[in-house]
Every structure is written in C-alpha cells, then in structure tokens.
Write an enzyme that holds these catalytic residues in place. Structure first.
Site, PDB file in Angstrom:
ATOM      1  N   CYS A  19       1.070  -1.035   0.215  1.00 52.87           N
ATOM      2  CA  CYS A  19      -0.104  -0.214  -0.251  1.00 52.87           C
ATOM      3  C   CYS A  19       0.848   1.047  -0.086  1.00 52.87           C
ATOM      4  O   CYS A  19       0.602   2.191  -0.377  1.00 52.87           O
ATOM      5  CB  CYS A  19      -1.352  -0.087   1.459  1.00 52.87           C
ATOM      6  SG  CYS A  19      -2.029   1.456   1.791  1.00 52.87           S
TER       7      CYS A  19
ATOM      8  N   CYS B  21      -6.126  -2.065   7.254  1.00 53.36           N
ATOM      9  CA  CYS B  21      -7.684  -1.379   7.642  1.00 53.36           C
ATOM     10  C   CYS B  21      -8.725  -1.678   6.813  1.00 53.36           C
ATOM     11  O   CYS B  21      -9.293  -1.334   6.713  1.00 53.36           O
ATOM     12  CB  CYS B  21      -6.968  -0.177   7.031  1.00 53.36           C
ATOM     13  SG  CYS B  21      -6.373  -0.394   4.815  1.00 53.36           S
TER      14      CYS B  21
END
Length: 349
Positions: free
Chosen positions: A86, A184
């Site tokens: 990410c 997340c």
C-alpha cells in the site's frame, strides 16, 4: 505547497498542525477501503485546523493493487504484508501523484521515519524514526528515490508520547480516531476475504513426512502458528512451512521454526550498494522482529540469500526482509519460498 495525507488519526492530524505553523498546506484524505471510508472525522479535523480538505477516491485502485495482491499471495501459500505494498503503490504512488495534480510539491504523512538527502551520494536516504516503539521504516523500504524526494515525515524526530501530549494540549486529540493495529480493509475475520475462492483441504504433515491431520485450506495458516491446528500429538507443534505445490501444511516442534538462511527477491536498494558483492547488515524479517546480524549474498536473477549469524525463528515467505545499518535502511525485498527457488515470488499486482 505541501499536501498532508490525513486519515483521521492523531499522528497525521498532528503532522498537519505542526506543518501548518510554518508551511502552506492543505489536507488530503484518501478513500482506500472498499466499504466507503467516512470522511467525517477528517472534516472535523480540517475545520479545527482551519485548513482546506480534499478527498480523493482510490477505492478501485486499492482493490486492484492491494486487496488483489493480498488474496493472490494467500492463494500461493504466502503470508503477505499489504502495508508495504500500500505504501509503495497507493500512498506514495497514486496519492502522491494526486497531491501533485492538486498543486502540492510534496506529500506529508504521520509516519514515524526520517528522510535525509546525502549530497555526496546524491540520493535520498531512509532512516528509522526516533521512537523505537513506533518506527515505521520497515513498511517504507520499497519507496523509490522519486517518492523519497517528495515525502515529508514531521514525526520522524518525535516520540509518540510527545505527539499525544501536544495533541491534548492544543485540543486536537479528542477529534481523532483511536489508533488501530489491524489491517485497514479487514473487518472481523480476514478469512472472509476468501469466501469466493477455492481453497481445498489437505494433509497436515510433520517435517519428516508423517501425516498427522487435515487442514481446511492454506489461507487459514501461517508460519509460527500453534493454535487452531487441531492436533493432539502430546507436545506443542507449530506451522513450519506452507507447501502450496502439494497443498500441505508442514508442522514441527519449536526447534524446527529456526532457520540458518533464506531467499529474498524484488529487492529495492535505497542506499547504493554494489549488487554483485555480499554485504553485512542487521536484518528484520517482520515489523516487530528485532533485527539480527546476517550476511546478504547476491545470487542469479536478482535474488539474494540471507545467512544469519545465529538462526532466527519463523522466517515467513510473503513477508519482507529489510536490511539496516544502525538507523539507516539499506533496502529490502520479499521473503521467498525456499523450495520454489524464487519462482513463486509475489508480483506488485
């Protein structure tokens, strides 16, 4: 102009406040999680700070580059690290590009790490954050020179307790979200992400090849795991390896978790080293692992072999090995399955 990537947490919010005192900044909130992130908290922070807020929707790209990588890695018997991908692909890739489109020269975040420019080397270097408990350099080792030249880490020289204390003092802390330790995009059991994929059950075998049980699919296991194996063998057994080719979970005693060496591929060097020569480094094999000394030897096809000075426990294919010298990040790459000789390396998707 600096864009500050703000999540709603105290670290990014305080980074924005600190920079706004001396720089012209605006806030940038990226929507990453497919289940529609809520910009309400970043909006309240922006109002408190008196700063403009821009929202960028990157949910499709996040799904294609991060969640897809996560799923495909598990399908190949690996234990992925989505935060590394990410950071490289989304936060300091696409989000940085969006920030520049919106007029920012650089992008700041609440990461605990430091970047310095070495005029002699003519390179940007990555260093650990001052707070050893919060240092996030491990997750940033895949950043390019272009990305490092445009990032700002205002918290790199601070301790977490200093950030919280100041955030409380200025009235910012109560506006921020509680700190999360989870991935997340996972809500509840991560195995739900694989509900549509076919992970057939298979044998659980010992390191000497003895069949001792059945597993429910490789996605449900990781190296070092002890609980949830359903084995009654008279003493503790741990997952030692996931054999994707044979669809087997290999288990052993605690001593079997230790290894002398392992393979690394897809290495990104931040500090310039001769790629054809061995070098010594302190190597970290997961975020909470304490670095251990090793020699890193170059092999063919861009692969490297890490040879520990002392054997280390639970080296896990799919995670990342990061090379350090003190606070300096030399670089790092992905830990590869030994039996596949590096051919099962996870791509960046």
């Amino acid at each position: 102009m600096i864009a500050v990537a703000i999540s709603g947490g105290v670290d990014s919010a305080f980074a924005a406040w600190a920079l706004s005192r001396t720089q012209k900044v605006f806030l940038l909130h990226g929507l990453f999680v497919p289940e529609a992130s809520d910009p309400e908290r970043p909006l309240r922070i922006a109002e408190f700070l008196g700063l403009p807020l821009r929202v960028v929707d990157l949910r499709r790209e996040f799904r294609e580059r991060v969640i897809r990588y996560f799923r495909e890695a598990y399908a190949r018997g690996l234990t992925p690290n989505p935060c590394v991908i990410c950071n490289r692909e989304i936060k300091f890739g696409l989000l940085l590009a969006k920030a520049r489109e919106l007029g920012a020269e650089r992008l700041a975040t609440g990461h605990y790490a430091r970047v310095v420019y070495d005029a002699n080397l003519k390179r940007y270097l990555l260093l650990k954050g001052r707070d050893p408990r919060k240092d996030q350099s491990y997750f940033l080792h895949q950043l390019s020179q272009e990305a490092l030249s445009r990032v700002v880490f205002p918290l790199g020289k601070l301790l977490k307790e200093e950030v919280v204390r100041e955030a409380v003092r200025i009235g910012l802390f109560n506006l921020t979200a509680p700190e999360s330790q989870e991935v997340c995009f996972i809500r509840g059991d991560y195995r739900e992400l694989f509900a549509d994929l076919d992970f057939p059950p298979g044998d659980i075998v010992t390191v000497d090849g003895r069949v001792v049980g059945r597993h429910r699919g490789l996605y449900a296991y990781t190296v070092g795991q002890r609980r949830g194996l359903g084995l009654r063998l008279g003493r503790p057994y741990y997952v030692v390896r996931l054999d994707a080719r044979r669809n087997r979970v290999v288990v052993g005693e605690k001593k079997d978790l230790f290894c002398r060496s392992f393979l690394v591929g897809g290495v990104n060097f931040i500090y310039p080293l001769d790629p054809g020569r061995p070098f010594r480094a302190e190597v970290r094999i997961r975020y909470r692992h304490r670095e251990a000394p090793a020699e890193v030897q170059p092999l063919a096809d861009g692969l490297y072999r890490v040879i520990w000075e002392r054997p280390q426990k639970a080296v896990t294919p799919g995670q990342f090995a990061v090379f350090y010298r003190g606070d300096l990040v030399l670089g790092g790459g992905e830990i590869l399955p030994e039996e596949d000789d590096g051919q099962d390396q996870v791509s960046s998707v």
